[in-house]
Design an enzyme around this catalytic site. Structure first.
Site: not given
Ligand SMILES: *Cc1c(COP(=O)(O)O)cnc(C)c1O
Length: 396
Positions: A188
Site C-alpha cells: 500500500k
Molecule cells: C488492501 C485492502 C484491504 C485490506 O487491507 P489488508 O491490510 O491487506 O488487510 C481492504 N480493502 C481494500 C480496498 C484494500 O485494497
C-alpha cells in the site's frame, strides 16, 4: 502506490529504537519502555495530517474493516451495501461480522454510484450501512453519497485502504463518513509490513474500536489487565515494531504523493493523445492519491487486445481487474457460494440473497473495459519515457 519502494535507514532506525529502548506491546509496560510509544505516535501523526479526531491502529486493513463495522453498530443480520469492484476483504469483513453484503453498481468513478445505491435502497429499505470503497487511490461522488446516507440514516464507512492521503474538496478520504479505514500492508501507499487504521470523529465509535480490537479492554489506567471490559472483542492489535515502520513511512507521505502525481501526470498527458482512451472519472482531480492511472477503452475485445499488447511491450503493473480473481465479483466463486471454513452466521438467515444469482451488468460493462496501471515511485525519467514510447505502439 507502494511505500516499500522507498524504505531506507529511517524505517530501520525506528524499529531499532523499539527493540533497544522501547517494548514490543503498544499498551502499558510504562516502566520498561523509556517513553517509546510508536503506535501512539503514529496515531497522533495520522490525526494531524488527515485532520481527524481519532485514529486507532490495528493489525491490518481487514482488521480495521471488521473493527469499523462493529464499532459503528453493524452486526448480525444487518444489510451492508458493497461494490462488486473492491478487494475481497470488503465482503469478507461484512460476512464475518454476521452481516449481509448487498452488491450495488459502480459508475465510471470506479466506485459505488449514487444511482446504483438509490436503486438498491428501493429493493432493500433496511440497509444499515454502506461500505464505500475508494478504489485505486481516488474517490466517488462524495457529496451525493453523503447526502443519501444522511437522508436514509445509513452508516457511511469509507474504505480508504487504497487511498491514503487522497482528499475530496480538501477533506481526507476516510474522514468524510462516520468511520473510515486505511491499510498499511506490504503493497500500500504507506507500509508498516502489516497494519491498518480506523479513523473517526465520533468518540463512541472510537471507544468501541479500541476496545473491540483489544479484547474489550477499556484502556483506562496504567495497570494492564486490571481495566474493565465493557464489551467482548478480539485481538487486532498492531505491534510496536510495525507501528515504528509506519512512523518513518508517514513522514514520507507528501513525497510519495508528489512523486505519484508527477509520474501519473506524465503518463496521463501522453495517453490523452489517443482518441480510444478515456479516463476514470475523478470528482476532485486535485485530491487523487495518484497510486494508479485507470483508463476505460471502447470495447471488451479491444481491452483484451491492449492488455496483451502492453504485456508484449514489457509494460509491467497493468491490472485488468475484470479478469482477476481478487478484485471483481464475477470471479469470486467462493463468495457466490458463501463458502467459509465452517458454517457462517449468514447461513442462518433464511431470506438472504442467493449470491450465485447476483449480477451487476452496469459494473460489468465498465470493468470489462477498464485497465489500471500502477504508478511507481522509483521510476526514472527514462523509464517513464519508455512507457510513453510503448503506448505509441499500442494505442490508437
Ligand atoms: C488492501 C485492502 C484491504 C485490506 O487491507 P489488508 O491490510 O491487506 O488487510 C481492504 N480493502 C481494500 C480496498 C484494500 O485494497
Amino acid at each position: 502506490m507502494p511505500g516499500f519502494e522507498i524504505f531506507d535507514d529511517t524505517e530501520k532506525q525506528q524499529v531499532q529504537e523499539v527493540m533497544e529502548k522501547g517494548f514490543t506491546f503498544r499498551y502499558n509496560f510504562d516502566g520498561m519502555r523509556n517513553d517509546v510509544w510508536k503506535a501512539r505516535e503514529l496515531e497522533g501523526m495520522i490525526c494531524d495530517t488527515l485532520k481527524v479526531k481519532h485514529t486507532h491502529l490495528v493489525s491490518s486493513g481487514t482488521a480495521a474493516l471488521s473493527t469499523a463495522l462493529t464499532a459503528s453498530g453493524i452486526g448480525a443480520g444487518d444489510k451492508v451495501i458493497v461494490p462488486p469492484f473492491t478487494f475481497v476483504a470488503s465482503v469478507e469483513a461484512i460476512v464475518l461480522a454476521g452481516a449481509v453484503p448487498i452488491f450495488s453498481e459502480i459508475d465510471k468513478t470506479l466506485t459505488l454510484s449514487p444511482e446504483g445505491i438509490l436503486e438498491t435502497l428501493k429493493k432493500h429499505q433496511d440497509i444499515k450501512a454502506i461500505n464505500f470503497v475508494h478504489m485505486c487511490g481516488s474517490m466517488g461522488k462524495m457529496d451525493e453519497i453523503k447526502a443519501i446516507c444522511d437522508q436514509h440514516n445509513i452508516v457511511l464507512l469509507e474504505d480508504a485502504c487504497q487511498a491514503t492521503g487522497a482528499t475530496y474538496k480538501g477533506q481526507a478520504l476516510g474522514t468524510i463518513g462516520h468511520v473510515g479505514t486505511l491499510s498499511f500492508d506490504s503493497v500500500k501507499t504507506i507500509s508498516c509490513g502489516e497494519g491498518g487504521a480506523v479513523l473517526t470523529n465520533d468518540t463512541t465509535i472510537y471507544d468501541f474500536a479500541h476496545q473491540y480490537s483489544d479484547h474489550g479492554h477499556d484502556h483506562i489506567g496504567m495497570d494492564r489487565g486490571a481495566e474493565s471490559h465493557p464489551i467482548m472483542g478480539a485481538n487486532y492489535r498492531i505491534s510496536e515494531m510495525n507501528a515504528a515502520v509506519g512512523v518513518a513511512q508517514w513522514k514520507k507521505l507528501d513525497r510519495i504523493l508528489d512523486t505519484q502525481r508527477r509520474n501519473k501526470k506524465a503518463l496521463k498527458d501522453a495517453l490523452a493523445n489517443y482518441s480510444e482512451v478515456s479516463f476514470r472519472v475523478i470528482p476532485d482531480e486535485a485530491g487523487d492519491n495518484a497510486g494508479f492511472l485507470s483508463i476505460i477503452l471502447p470495447t471488451e475485445e479491444r481491452t483484451q487486445e491492449v492488455v496483451k499488447a502492453l504485456g508484449e511491450q514489457g509494460v509491467a503493473g497493468v491490472f485488468y481487474w475484470y479478469a482477476n480473481n481478487w478484485h471483481y465479483l464475477k470471479n469470486w466463486h467462493h463468495i457466490h457460494q458463501m463458502k467459509g471454513a465452517a458454517k457462517l452466521p449468514i447461513d442462518l438467515i433464511a431470506d438472504r440473497p442467493d449470491y450465485t444469482q447476483i449480477s451487476t451488468p452496469k459494473s460489468d460493462d465498465i470493468m470489462s473495459r477498464t485497465l489500471s496501471m500502477l504508478i511507481n515511485l522509483s521510476w526514472s525519467e527514462e523509464q517513464i519515457n519508455e512507457r510513453i514510447a510503448a503506448f505509441a505502439k499500442v494505442f490508437r
